[in-house]
Design an enzyme around this catalytic site. Structure first.
Site, PDB file in Angstrom:
ATOM      1  N   GLU A 320       0.799  -1.218   0.000  1.00  0.00           N
ATOM      2  CA  GLU A 320       0.000   0.000   0.000  1.00  0.00           C
ATOM      3  C   GLU A 320       0.840   1.282   0.000  1.00  0.00           C
ATOM      4  OE1 GLU A 320      -2.845   0.185   3.185  1.00  0.00           O
ATOM      5  OE2 GLU A 320      -3.610  -1.824   2.823  1.00  0.00           O
ATOM      6  N   GLY A 321       2.160   1.175   0.001  1.00  0.00           N
ATOM      7  CA  GLY A 321       2.998   2.349   0.167  1.00  0.00           C
ATOM      8  C   GLY A 321       3.244   2.697   1.616  1.00  0.00           C
TER       9      GLY A 321
END
Length: 354
Positions: A320-321
């Site tokens: 997801e970063g």
């Protein structure tokens, strides 16, 4: 202009980072009120940012975390602890602001850009950018994940997104990914491009058990056997065993490098996308910063191949970063030290190294 021509043009825009700005930043750091080199890797990071941005004083940089989501046909092989519909459900969670990356992006003051590169069912929402390449890839264990023109289209979509972010004043692009089955695709892509044995790059992903891990290794082995992707053809390898989100993320890396943006990598899938970009243009690596070291075994190999040392090592494996978001304050601190810290001369402090 054809997609292939756009890709070639974008690759042609990538130039070496500015060594003059890097040396000037290093000299400026030596003039700051501290023992030389005493801020360690923070000083190295500050000088790298200066080189990427082509200025000795890059100043505060606005950041965008680009999370690209897509589904994978290989999920049908039972390679994840979660069912395939979770990709679309998490896209809705991103849009609603309830995911980990929403929380972390808000905490660090970063813009969040969520992209649908090919989730099975289209999800229309103002907070989601539709850059769909299809309704998920085909099962890479049975044949190519996508056609080559679709892989090129994904690269171009990422290139154009990077150009848009740069035009909007973004200086740092942090990469994130979402997609059930994506670590399998990243493993197959890494095994091809490094190259490496499947068992060396395949990890537990979402937390699969030992039997599922063995199945996942076998799936990657089958994918390489049936597709026979060549390590010297990164676009071909991406088409054969990659994912729609990996194609877009690789394009962001290429486009951002041409725009002199800092590219902040997250974990294993973004590392695989970065390797595609690096094989297309080795100069692109000089714009990349590794936010953290994932627990996925293939990530360690990717970082070594790219020559990047991670800023953090927190045992993360979410995607997801999330790791990139956590590293953003370090980049901000590095730039702030360069621009805001007093010099010996200005502060009237005796410089023992003079």
């Amino acid at each position: 202009m054809t997609a292939e021509a756009i890709l070639e043009t974008a690759l042609g825009r990538i130039r070496p980072v500015d060594a003059h700005s890097q040396r000037a930043a290093e000299a400026e750091l030596d003039r700051k009120t501290k023992p030389r080199g005493s801020l360690g890797e923070l000083e190295t990071l500050a000088a790298r940012i200066a080189a990427i941005r082509a200025t000795p004083q890059p100043g505060p940089l606005d950041a965008a975390i680009t999370v690209v989501a897509a589904d994978h046909g290989v999920a049908a092989e039972g390679v994840s602890a979660y069912p395939a519909e979770v990709t679309g459900q998490m896209l809705a969670n991103f849009a609603a602001g309830g995911a980990a990356i929403n929380v972390l992006a808000r905490e660090v003051g970063a813009r969040l850009v969520v992209v649908d590169a090919g989730v099975r069912s289209p999800f229309e929402h103002p907070a989601v950018r539709p850059l769909r390449l299809g309704a998920g890839t085909a099962n890479l264990a049975e044949g190519p994940a996508m056609e080559r023109p679709r892989a090129v289209a994904g690269l171009v979509a990422g290139i154009e997104l990077a150009a848009e972010l740069a035009a909007g004043g973004i200086g740092i692009v942090a990469l994130g990914d979402m997609g059930i089955g994506n670590t399998t695709a990243a493993s197959a892509l890494s095994a091809c491009l490094l190259p490496a044995a499947p068992e060396a790059v395949v990890g537990r992903g979402t937390g699969i058990d030992g039997a599922a891990l063995e199945r996942k290794v076998d799936v990657v082995r089958r994918a390489l056997a049936v597709n026979r992707p060549g390590s010297g053809d990164p676009v071909g390898a991406l088409a054969a065993v990659g994912g729609f989100e990996l194609a877009v993320l690789a394009g962001v890396c290429v486009g951002a490098a041409g725009e002199n943006l800092v590219v902040l990598l997250d974990g294993f899938p973004t590392g695989a996308a970065a390797l595609v970009a690096a094989r297309l243009s080795p100069l692109a690596v000089d714009r990349m910063v590794a936010s953290h070291r994932s627990t996925e075994p293939g990530h360690e190999l990717l970082l070594a191949e790219l020559g990047l040392g991670p800023l953090l090592d927190l045992g993360l494996r979410l995607g997801e970063g999330s790791g990139a978001a956590l590293a953003l304050p370090l980049l901000s601190a590095a730039a702030a030290v360069l621009s805001g810290m007093a010099t010996f001369e200005a502060a009237g402090v005796t410089d023992a190294g003079a």
